[in-house]
Design a protein around this motif. Structure first.
Motif, PDB file in Angstrom:
ATOM      1  N   GLY A   1       0.362  -1.201  -0.359  1.00  0.00           N
ATOM      2  CA  GLY A   1       0.095   0.249   0.288  1.00  0.00           C
ATOM      3  C   GLY A   1       0.662   1.118  -0.246  1.00  0.00           C
ATOM      4  N   ARG A   2       2.173   1.123  -0.243  1.00  0.00           N
ATOM      5  CA  ARG A   2       3.241   2.341  -0.264  1.00  0.00           C
ATOM      6  C   ARG A   2       3.282   2.556  -1.754  1.00  0.00           C
ATOM      7  NH1 ARG A   2       4.441   4.399   4.960  1.00  0.00           N
ATOM      8  NH2 ARG A   2       5.396   5.934   3.578  1.00  0.00           N
ATOM      9  N   ILE A   3       4.054   4.058  -1.564  1.00  0.00           N
ATOM     10  CA  ILE A   3       5.088   3.947  -3.016  1.00  0.00           C
ATOM     11  C   ILE A   3       6.339   3.406  -2.507  1.00  0.00           C
ATOM     12  CG2 ILE A   3       5.562   5.674  -4.275  1.00  0.00           C
ATOM     13  CD1 ILE A   3       3.263   7.086  -4.341  1.00  0.00           C
ATOM     14  N   ALA A   4       6.526   2.708  -3.522  1.00  0.00           N
ATOM     15  CA  ALA A   4       8.226   2.574  -3.935  1.00  0.00           C
ATOM     16  C   ALA A   4       8.878   3.246  -4.190  1.00  0.00           C
ATOM     17  CB  ALA A   4       8.253   0.861  -4.063  1.00  0.00           C
ATOM     18  N   ALA A   5       8.478   3.522  -5.427  1.00  0.00           N
ATOM     19  CA  ALA A   5       9.790   4.812  -6.041  1.00  0.00           C
ATOM     20  C   ALA A   5       8.480   5.262  -7.050  1.00  0.00           C
ATOM     21  CB  ALA A   5      10.301   3.870  -7.412  1.00  0.00           C
ATOM     22  N   VAL A   6       9.596   6.760  -7.478  1.00  0.00           N
ATOM     23  CA  VAL A   6       8.227   7.463  -8.613  1.00  0.00           C
ATOM     24  C   VAL A   6       9.281   6.633 -10.003  1.00  0.00           C
ATOM     25  CG1 VAL A   6       7.520   9.583  -9.491  1.00  0.00           C
ATOM     26  CG2 VAL A   6       7.117   8.882  -6.640  1.00  0.00           C
ATOM     27  N   LEU A   7       8.420   7.201 -11.117  1.00  0.00           N
ATOM     28  CA  LEU A   7       9.371   6.835 -12.144  1.00  0.00           C
ATOM     29  C   LEU A   7       9.572   8.320 -12.891  1.00  0.00           C
ATOM     30  CD1 LEU A   7       8.003   3.512 -14.231  1.00  0.00           C
ATOM     31  CD2 LEU A   7      10.371   4.204 -12.374  1.00  0.00           C
ATOM     32  N   VAL A   8      10.041   8.841 -13.872  1.00  0.00           N
ATOM     33  CA  VAL A   8      10.904  10.066 -13.845  1.00  0.00           C
ATOM     34  C   VAL A   8      11.183  10.060 -14.651  1.00  0.00           C
ATOM     35  CG1 VAL A   8      11.817  12.772 -13.014  1.00  0.00           C
ATOM     36  CG2 VAL A   8      10.977  11.394 -11.191  1.00  0.00           C
ATOM     37  N   ALA A   9      11.242  10.595 -15.944  1.00  0.00           N
ATOM     38  CA  ALA A   9      11.005  10.912 -17.484  1.00  0.00           C
ATOM     39  C   ALA A   9      11.874  12.112 -17.234  1.00  0.00           C
ATOM     40  CB  ALA A   9      10.196  10.826 -18.534  1.00  0.00           C
ATOM     41  N   ASN A  10      12.946  12.543 -18.416  1.00  0.00           N
ATOM     42  CA  ASN A  10      13.789  13.599 -18.512  1.00  0.00           C
ATOM     43  C   ASN A  10      14.820  13.413 -19.429  1.00  0.00           C
ATOM     44  OD1 ASN A  10      16.136  12.244 -17.144  1.00  0.00           O
ATOM     45  ND2 ASN A  10      15.477  13.985 -14.880  1.00  0.00           N
ATOM     46  N   LYS A  11      15.601  13.853 -19.930  1.00  0.00           N
ATOM     47  CA  LYS A  11      17.126  13.636 -20.717  1.00  0.00           C
ATOM     48  C   LYS A  11      17.817  12.419 -20.783  1.00  0.00           C
ATOM     49  CE  LYS A  11      17.559  16.323 -23.763  1.00  0.00           C
ATOM     50  NZ  LYS A  11      16.801  16.732 -25.259  1.00  0.00           N
ATOM     51  N   ALA A  12      17.674  12.239 -19.392  1.00  0.00           N
ATOM     52  CA  ALA A  12      18.535  10.909 -18.552  1.00  0.00           C
ATOM     53  C   ALA A  12      17.045   9.282 -19.091  1.00  0.00           C
ATOM     54  CB  ALA A  12      18.931  10.650 -17.432  1.00  0.00           C
ATOM     55  N   GLY A  13      16.032   9.589 -19.838  1.00  0.00           N
ATOM     56  CA  GLY A  13      16.142   8.402 -19.960  1.00  0.00           C
ATOM     57  C   GLY A  13      14.975   8.833 -18.855  1.00  0.00           C
ATOM     58  N   LEU A  14      13.984   7.386 -18.486  1.00  0.00           N
ATOM     59  CA  LEU A  14      13.559   6.650 -17.236  1.00  0.00           C
ATOM     60  C   LEU A  14      14.559   6.511 -15.801  1.00  0.00           C
ATOM     61  CD1 LEU A  14      10.729   4.252 -18.015  1.00  0.00           C
ATOM     62  CD2 LEU A  14      10.701   6.929 -17.991  1.00  0.00           C
ATOM     63  N   THR A  15      14.195   7.272 -15.115  1.00  0.00           N
ATOM     64  CA  THR A  15      15.225   7.437 -13.379  1.00  0.00           C
ATOM     65  C   THR A  15      13.925   7.155 -12.367  1.00  0.00           C
ATOM     66  OG1 THR A  15      16.236   9.369 -14.428  1.00  0.00           O
ATOM     67  CG2 THR A  15      16.184   9.293 -11.769  1.00  0.00           C
ATOM     68  N   ARG A  16      14.640   5.888 -12.000  1.00  0.00           N
ATOM     69  CA  ARG A  16      13.487   5.614 -10.796  1.00  0.00           C
ATOM     70  C   ARG A  16      13.834   6.278  -9.358  1.00  0.00           C
ATOM     71  NH1 ARG A  16      15.049   0.742 -10.602  1.00  0.00           N
ATOM     72  NH2 ARG A  16      12.737  -0.689 -11.626  1.00  0.00           N
ATOM     73  N   ILE A  17      12.744   7.033  -8.349  1.00  0.00           N
ATOM     74  CA  ILE A  17      13.129   7.731  -7.504  1.00  0.00           C
ATOM     75  C   ILE A  17      12.472   7.236  -6.423  1.00  0.00           C
ATOM     76  CG2 ILE A  17      13.251   9.956  -6.166  1.00  0.00           C
ATOM     77  CD1 ILE A  17      13.212  11.182  -8.536  1.00  0.00           C
ATOM     78  N   GLN A  18      13.512   6.728  -5.014  1.00  0.00           N
ATOM     79  CA  GLN A  18      12.827   5.852  -3.866  1.00  0.00           C
ATOM     80  C   GLN A  18      13.015   7.394  -2.812  1.00  0.00           C
ATOM     81  OE1 GLN A  18      15.566   2.186  -5.041  1.00  0.00           O
ATOM     82  NE2 GLN A  18      14.174   1.007  -3.273  1.00  0.00           N
ATOM     83  N   ALA A  19      11.913   7.658  -2.623  1.00  0.00           N
ATOM     84  CA  ALA A  19      11.631   8.139  -1.228  1.00  0.00           C
ATOM     85  C   ALA A  19      10.816   7.668   0.864  1.00  0.00           C
ATOM     86  CB  ALA A  19      11.375   9.530  -2.042  1.00  0.00           C
ATOM     87  N   LYS A  20      11.606   8.207   1.321  1.00  0.00           N
ATOM     88  CA  LYS A  20      10.497   7.660   1.933  1.00  0.00           C
ATOM     89  C   LYS A  20       9.231   8.276   2.731  1.00  0.00           C
ATOM     90  CE  LYS A  20      15.054   7.242   4.767  1.00  0.00           C
ATOM     91  NZ  LYS A  20      15.760   7.285   5.669  1.00  0.00           N
ATOM     92  N   GLN A  21       9.114   9.394   1.516  1.00  0.00           N
ATOM     93  CA  GLN A  21       7.633  10.476   1.963  1.00  0.00           C
ATOM     94  C   GLN A  21       8.139  11.000   0.781  1.00  0.00           C
ATOM     95  OE1 GLN A  21       5.437  10.461   4.358  1.00  0.00           O
ATOM     96  NE2 GLN A  21       4.641  10.878   3.330  1.00  0.00           N
ATOM     97  N   VAL A  22       6.702  11.077  -0.490  1.00  0.00           N
ATOM     98  CA  VAL A  22       6.153  11.458  -1.311  1.00  0.00           C
ATOM     99  C   VAL A  22       4.981  12.613  -1.568  1.00  0.00           C
ATOM    100  CG1 VAL A  22       5.226  11.105  -3.638  1.00  0.00           C
ATOM    101  CG2 VAL A  22       6.956   9.203  -2.745  1.00  0.00           C
ATOM    102  N   ILE A  23       5.423  13.503  -1.617  1.00  0.00           N
ATOM    103  CA  ILE A  23       4.792  14.213  -1.547  1.00  0.00           C
ATOM    104  C   ILE A  23       3.749  14.840  -2.867  1.00  0.00           C
ATOM    105  CG2 ILE A  23       4.269  17.102  -1.140  1.00  0.00           C
ATOM    106  CD1 ILE A  23       6.458  16.951   0.952  1.00  0.00           C
ATOM    107  N   ASP A  24       3.057  14.984  -3.294  1.00  0.00           N
ATOM    108  CA  ASP A  24       2.321  15.194  -4.557  1.00  0.00           C
ATOM    109  C   ASP A  24       1.952  16.823  -5.075  1.00  0.00           C
ATOM    110  OD1 ASP A  24       1.482  15.352  -6.555  1.00  0.00           O
ATOM    111  OD2 ASP A  24      -0.053  13.442  -6.509  1.00  0.00           O
ATOM    112  N   CYS A  25       2.436  17.314  -5.151  1.00  0.00           N
ATOM    113  CA  CYS A  25       2.302  18.740  -6.150  1.00  0.00           C
ATOM    114  C   CYS A  25       2.184  19.236  -7.198  1.00  0.00           C
ATOM    115  CB  CYS A  25       3.472  19.814  -5.262  1.00  0.00           C
ATOM    116  SG  CYS A  25       3.436  19.967  -3.464  1.00  0.00           S
ATOM    117  N   THR A  26       1.467  17.695  -8.069  1.00  0.00           N
ATOM    118  CA  THR A  26       1.684  18.006  -9.241  1.00  0.00           C
ATOM    119  C   THR A  26      -0.326  18.824  -9.612  1.00  0.00           C
ATOM    120  OG1 THR A  26      -0.007  15.611  -9.613  1.00  0.00           O
ATOM    121  CG2 THR A  26       2.025  15.532  -9.679  1.00  0.00           C
ATOM    122  N   GLY A  27      -0.683  19.161  -8.826  1.00  0.00           N
ATOM    123  CA  GLY A  27      -2.055  20.140  -9.134  1.00  0.00           C
ATOM    124  C   GLY A  27      -2.738  19.264  -9.629  1.00  0.00           C
ATOM    125  N   ASP A  28      -2.769  18.360 -10.372  1.00  0.00           N
ATOM    126  CA  ASP A  28      -4.140  16.700 -10.789  1.00  0.00           C
ATOM    127  C   ASP A  28      -4.076  15.468  -9.918  1.00  0.00           C
ATOM    128  OD1 ASP A  28      -4.170  18.569 -12.896  1.00  0.00           O
ATOM    129  OD2 ASP A  28      -2.508  18.186 -13.608  1.00  0.00           O
TER     130      ASP A  28
END
Length: 388
Positions: free
Chosen positions: A164-191
């Protein structure tokens, strides 16, 4: 005890697909991560005003923090949309500052008030230079570089779940796909993108408030009854079929004596749908140009004007909302209900933009103006996390 199931979700063309549903011959999302893997204490997704404050606060309190932002700068509605207002920072009754912390810090460091100001000249003050605000945000975040890592031009595109927890967020940028693992994720996407992809409960109004593209016109000469004449020109443009919808319009000589800043675009749409968001961006630019042409052709003072720029992104009022452990209601706001877990104060009026033309104003209903009210922490935490 069985190992919790890890699930990977990717958002493509507005759909959420489980990795288990992808044909076997297609590589799993995990095997296609080409960028670096990052581990951090706090990941803030979205560098708008909320994300900027969250990232600075986390880093200043000693947490290793990563901020990702799709644009090449932070600031959200101020910089990415181009609306320079600090709405909701002061009480309309007496201009008393009710939002302190990083909010008033940003305003003060923009040179608009003293750091310890208790009152402002206006309840909805503005800053004088959007580009300077971009620099301010950069400098404040760079000052926390020991704890804060900023990745511009980076968009969250999926999540990996571990139970039931977010293990990682996948992020797309010039490096391709990056996996970011965080103890706490704050959703400020606005959507509420991250929350929705993670399976947290969200809601969406049956009719969403419209989107607005902000723009600026240069070399405009001030003339008597200019706002009235601009409104009349838009009404005629609408009658001719050149302008589907508008409001106001709001016209301000805000940045220079011969330049007007305009907010008057009104485009219905759902910005959580990439197809609809694309259509809305195109419609917003078309409508802005239709307004400019009507004024240049018909309104005194615009004869030698030119279209300067529009905001990098169309402004979005509402899409998804998380269903929090407590859902803050209109009745609670209007009654200024106190909460033991209040972590912020709000004081802006209940802004309601309808999907129809409202010449001369923005709202089709009388404004409801609350006194400063509490925002409880529980309203910012998804309901599903209560059991954790």
């Amino acid at each position: 005890m069985p190992t919790p199931t890890r699930r990977t979700f990717l958002k493509t063309a507005g759909l959420i697909a489980s990795a288990a549903a992808i044909p076997r011959q297609a590589p799993a999302a995990e095997t296609r991560v080409t960028g670096p893997s990052i581990e951090t204490d706090v990941l803030v997704c979205g560098g708008g005003c909320a994300g900027l404050a969250a990232a600075l606060s986390a880093a200043r309190n000693g947490a290793r923090t990563v901020l990702i932002e799709r644009a090449g700068f932070a600031g959200g509605i101020i910089t990415a949309v181009g609306l320079p207002y600090f709405d909701g920072i002061a009480d309309i009754k007496d201009n008393r500052v009710v939002v302190r912390g990083i909010g008033i810090e940003l305003f003060a460091k923009s040179g608009m008030c003293e750091p310890n100001a208790t009152h402002l000249e206006k309840h909805n003050p503005t800053i004088h230079n959007i580009e300077a605000f971009k620099l301010l945000a950069d400098r404040l975040m760079t000052a926390e570089k020991e704890k804060l890592r900023v990745l511009y031009h980076s968009s969250a595109c999926g999540v990996e779940m571990d139970g039931g927890r977010i293990a990682a967020v996948l992020v797309a940028n010039k490096a391709g796909l990056t996996r970011i693992q965080a103890k706490q994720v704050i959703d400020c996407t606005g959507d509420a993108d991250i929350a929705a992809w993670a399976g947290a409960p969200t809601e969406k109004s049956p009719e969403l408030q419209p989107l607005t593209l902000h723009f600026r016109i240069g070399n405009v000469k001030k003339q008597p009854e200019q706002a009235k004449n601009c409104r009349a020109a838009l009404e005629k443009a609408h009658e001719r079929g050149e302008l589907p919808m508008f409001y106001g319009p709001g016209l301000m000589f805000m940045f220079a004596p011969d330049e007007i800043y305009v907010h008057g675009i009104r485009v219905p749409g759902d910005a959580s749908d990439p197809v609809d968001l694309t259509r809305a961006e195109m419609q917003g630019r078309s409508d802005a140009w239709a307004m400019f042409e009507a004024w240049k052709r018909e309104v005194p003072g615009f004869e030698d004007s030119y279209f300067m720029t529009s905001g990098p992104f169309i402004g979005v009022r509402e899409t998804r909302r998380i269903v929090g452990q407590h859902v803050l209601t209109e009745d609670e706001i209007m009654a200024t209900k106190a909460f033991d877990d209040a972590i912020a104060t709000g004081c802006w009026y209940l802004d309601q933009h309808p999907n129809q033309i409202t010449p001369g104003g923005a709202n089709a209903v009388p404004k409801q103006q609350p006194a400063p009210y509490d925002i409880p922490y529980r309203s910012l935490v998804p309901f599903s996390s209560r059991a954790r």
